[in-house]
Scaffold this motif. Structure first.
Motif, PDB file in Angstrom:
ATOM      1  N   ARG A  95     -17.737  10.998 -26.320  1.00 56.43           N
ATOM      2  CA  ARG A  95     -18.396  12.134 -25.295  1.00 56.43           C
ATOM      3  C   ARG A  95     -16.958  12.851 -24.700  1.00 56.43           C
ATOM      4  O   ARG A  95     -16.417  13.788 -24.865  1.00 56.43           O
ATOM      5  CB  ARG A  95     -18.745  12.052 -23.941  1.00 56.43           C
ATOM      6  CG  ARG A  95     -19.097  12.760 -22.960  1.00 56.43           C
ATOM      7  CD  ARG A  95     -19.666  14.173 -23.172  1.00 56.43           C
ATOM      8  NE  ARG A  95     -19.871  14.361 -21.795  1.00 56.43           N
ATOM      9  CZ  ARG A  95     -20.626  15.963 -21.184  1.00 56.43           C
ATOM     10  NH1 ARG A  95     -21.174  16.675 -22.353  1.00 56.43           N
ATOM     11  NH2 ARG A  95     -20.099  16.860 -19.979  1.00 56.43           N
ATOM     12  N   TRP A  99     -15.197  16.779 -25.361  1.00 51.98           N
ATOM     13  CA  TRP A  99     -14.502  17.336 -23.744  1.00 51.98           C
ATOM     14  C   TRP A  99     -14.441  18.623 -24.443  1.00 51.98           C
ATOM     15  O   TRP A  99     -14.572  19.450 -23.101  1.00 51.98           O
ATOM     16  CB  TRP A  99     -14.228  16.132 -22.495  1.00 51.98           C
ATOM     17  CG  TRP A  99     -14.901  17.062 -21.513  1.00 51.98           C
ATOM     18  CD1 TRP A  99     -16.096  17.788 -20.941  1.00 51.98           C
ATOM     19  CD2 TRP A  99     -13.299  16.720 -20.909  1.00 51.98           C
ATOM     20  NE1 TRP A  99     -15.585  17.922 -20.090  1.00 51.98           N
ATOM     21  CE2 TRP A  99     -14.173  17.033 -19.456  1.00 51.98           C
ATOM     22  CE3 TRP A  99     -12.690  15.943 -20.863  1.00 51.98           C
ATOM     23  CZ2 TRP A  99     -13.525  17.363 -18.284  1.00 51.98           C
ATOM     24  CZ3 TRP A  99     -11.620  16.614 -19.077  1.00 51.98           C
ATOM     25  CH2 TRP A  99     -12.391  17.199 -18.221  1.00 51.98           C
ATOM     26  N   ARG A 104     -19.065  20.320 -27.056  1.00 50.29           N
ATOM     27  CA  ARG A 104     -19.078  19.366 -25.977  1.00 50.29           C
ATOM     28  C   ARG A 104     -20.621  19.121 -25.914  1.00 50.29           C
ATOM     29  O   ARG A 104     -21.270  18.013 -25.723  1.00 50.29           O
ATOM     30  CB  ARG A 104     -18.417  20.013 -24.523  1.00 50.29           C
ATOM     31  CG  ARG A 104     -18.778  19.498 -23.669  1.00 50.29           C
ATOM     32  CD  ARG A 104     -17.860  19.932 -22.209  1.00 50.29           C
ATOM     33  NE  ARG A 104     -18.180  19.351 -21.327  1.00 50.29           N
ATOM     34  CZ  ARG A 104     -18.055  19.658 -20.103  1.00 50.29           C
ATOM     35  NH1 ARG A 104     -16.921  20.598 -19.949  1.00 50.29           N
ATOM     36  NH2 ARG A 104     -18.043  19.398 -18.726  1.00 50.29           N
ATOM     37  N   TYR A 107     -22.464  16.552 -27.342  1.00 49.32           N
ATOM     38  CA  TYR A 107     -22.095  14.690 -26.832  1.00 49.32           C
ATOM     39  C   TYR A 107     -22.574  14.414 -25.425  1.00 49.32           C
ATOM     40  O   TYR A 107     -21.272  14.047 -24.773  1.00 49.32           O
ATOM     41  CB  TYR A 107     -20.875  14.155 -27.824  1.00 49.32           C
ATOM     42  CG  TYR A 107     -20.739  14.524 -28.876  1.00 49.32           C
ATOM     43  CD1 TYR A 107     -21.299  13.412 -29.742  1.00 49.32           C
ATOM     44  CD2 TYR A 107     -20.266  15.495 -29.304  1.00 49.32           C
ATOM     45  CE1 TYR A 107     -20.602  13.344 -31.260  1.00 49.32           C
ATOM     46  CE2 TYR A 107     -19.948  15.651 -30.930  1.00 49.32           C
ATOM     47  CZ  TYR A 107     -20.049  14.424 -31.572  1.00 49.32           C
ATOM     48  OH  TYR A 107     -20.566  14.488 -32.989  1.00 49.32           O
ATOM     49  N   ARG A 109     -23.655  13.511 -21.739  1.00 47.12           N
ATOM     50  CA  ARG A 109     -23.250  12.048 -21.261  1.00 47.12           C
ATOM     51  C   ARG A 109     -24.506  10.805 -20.757  1.00 47.12           C
ATOM     52  O   ARG A 109     -24.774  10.730 -20.585  1.00 47.12           O
ATOM     53  CB  ARG A 109     -22.231  11.858 -19.631  1.00 47.12           C
ATOM     54  CG  ARG A 109     -21.910  11.043 -18.865  1.00 47.12           C
ATOM     55  CD  ARG A 109     -22.397  11.470 -17.154  1.00 47.12           C
ATOM     56  NE  ARG A 109     -22.033  10.394 -16.119  1.00 47.12           N
ATOM     57  CZ  ARG A 109     -22.663   9.922 -15.290  1.00 47.12           C
ATOM     58  NH1 ARG A 109     -22.890  11.203 -14.574  1.00 47.12           N
ATOM     59  NH2 ARG A 109     -22.286   9.353 -14.755  1.00 47.12           N
ATOM     60  N   SER A 216     -21.809  15.658 -14.002  1.00 47.70           N
ATOM     61  CA  SER A 216     -21.908  15.166 -15.112  1.00 47.70           C
ATOM     62  C   SER A 216     -19.977  15.662 -15.239  1.00 47.70           C
ATOM     63  O   SER A 216     -19.090  15.083 -15.604  1.00 47.70           O
ATOM     64  CB  SER A 216     -22.245  15.914 -16.245  1.00 47.70           C
ATOM     65  OG  SER A 216     -23.282  15.564 -16.552  1.00 47.70           O
ATOM     66  N   ASP A 220     -16.839  13.425 -16.185  1.00 50.85           N
ATOM     67  CA  ASP A 220     -15.775  14.303 -17.112  1.00 50.85           C
ATOM     68  C   ASP A 220     -14.400  14.034 -16.291  1.00 50.85           C
ATOM     69  O   ASP A 220     -13.233  13.653 -17.576  1.00 50.85           O
ATOM     70  CB  ASP A 220     -16.330  15.352 -17.627  1.00 50.85           C
ATOM     71  CG  ASP A 220     -17.670  15.298 -18.485  1.00 50.85           C
ATOM     72  OD1 ASP A 220     -17.998  14.702 -18.966  1.00 50.85           O
ATOM     73  OD2 ASP A 220     -18.606  16.451 -18.716  1.00 50.85           O
TER      74      ASP A 220
END
Length: 354
Positions: A95, A99, A104, A107, A109, A216, A220
């Motif tokens: 992730r 990212w 993104r 993948y 979270r 999320s 991130d």
């Protein structure tokens, strides 16, 4: 996860609805419905960790990753716990790696939540025996009337010795489950009440924990900062590599650092051995060289000391101009090493005076 007879299968549909999970649940017991596995299970034995993990990973690949999945009966052993942790770590790394790319969304979270239902052995035994009687009575009625569908009968629901063997296996691996409480959101549920009471406890626990989760975007944004518990994972190997580099490339500097430690640090360590804390102040010019200070810290770290390093300036008046009043200062560089190590307790003296 949970003890045999704790109600995992009973509560699965309600948990799926509460969490908005539309993937069918992955049940380890269902994955193991091969003739070979059935024979071992009916004897109260465990299936190999490698085989269980392989089956689960293949089952997860068939799921929609955007809505999550409920896995029933995993992990159960120390090896399975480590495999789950490795899976979470690898998914997190991927992730983070993708990212800022157009991949993104491939993948997501990883968010793992652990729920363990617990009942004591006697309740577990009685529930399984009761389930076995209910299934047998149902099947007798179906065969007699020709109406309805036969239910699968478990050998372990009819033999008390096998039931107790299953519970002993659960109890033997219970410590493995508790390790998960340090890794993921974890819920240990007392499942001795009625179905309705236990379900209310589960949903209340899930609702509370959901309020603590980061969204999320926030996750991130901060995920590139290393988790504190992982900082030291590779530190030991890196330390050894640096020391070997010093020996090969800068042996003279390494030997000077060792002599500095012998002459300045170790005497202070011995002097303060009971406290486990020593401050070493020095004006040694070599400590002003970044590489020399790093070697000193690495050598001490390899020997088990926890070291921090600080530089300070100390200004000393050396001359005063009586006409102008101007004071001429001489600057001294003071270097401070703070060394921590295990304390030494004089237990014999404590016992004597107590």
């Amino acid at each position: 996860m949970g003890a045999p007879g704790s109600g995992k299968g009973t509560h699965t549909p309600s948990i799926l609805r509460a969490r908005g999970i539309t993937n069918p649940p992955i049940s380890v017991s269902q994955l193991l419905q091969t003739p070979e596995c059935k024979e071992l299970i009916n004897q109260g034995q465990m299936i190999s960790d490698r085989y269980v993990i392989e089956l689960i990973l293949h089952a997860m690949l068939d799921c929609d990753p955007t809505v999550g999945v409920l896995v029933d009966g995993f992990p159960r052993t120390d090896i399975q716990v480590e495999a789950l942790k490795l899976l979470h770590d690898r998914m997190t790394e991927l992730r983070r790696e993708y990212w800022d790319t157009d991949r993104r969304d491939q993948y997501p979270r990883p968010v793992f939540r652990i729920c363990v239902l617990y009942v004591d052995e006697e309740i577990s035994v009685q529930r399984q025996l009761s389930r076995g009687r209910m299934i047998r009575e149902h099947n007798v009625e179906v065969k007699k009337t020709g109406q309805g569908v036969l239910w699968d009968e478990r050998v372990t629901d009819n033999d008390e010795s096998l039931i107790r063997e299953r519970y002993s296996i659960f109890k033997a691996h219970y410590g493995s489950l508790l390790k998960l409480s340090k890794m993921f959101p974890f819920h240990l549920i007392n499942a001795t009440g009625s179905i309705k009471e236990v379900l209310q406890i589960i949903l209340k626990e899930f609702e509370y924990q959901s309020s603590l989760e980061l969204d999320s975007d926030t996750f991130d944004s901060i995920s590139h900062i290393p988790v504190a518990t992982k900082i030291g994972i590779h530190a030991r190997q890196d330390l050894i590599s640096r020391l070997e580099h010093y020996q090969d490339i800068e042996p003279d500097m390494l030997h000077k650092a060792i002599k500095f430690i012998d002459d300045n640090v170790i005497p202070q360590v011995h002097r303060h051995s009971i406290s486990g804390h020593a401050n070493v102040r020095t004006e040694e010019p070599l400590m002003g060289e970044e590489n020399f200070a790093a070697i000193v810290m690495d050598v001490l770290s390899e020997r088990g000391y926890h070291v921090s390093f600080d530089r300070r300036l100390h200004h000393v008046p050396i001359r005063i101009d009586l006409k102008t009043g101007k004071i001429e200062l001489e600057t001294h560089h003071i270097y401070l090493l703070t060394v921590e190590y295990p304390k030494h307790y004089i237990r014999a003296l404590e016992q004597k005076f107590n």
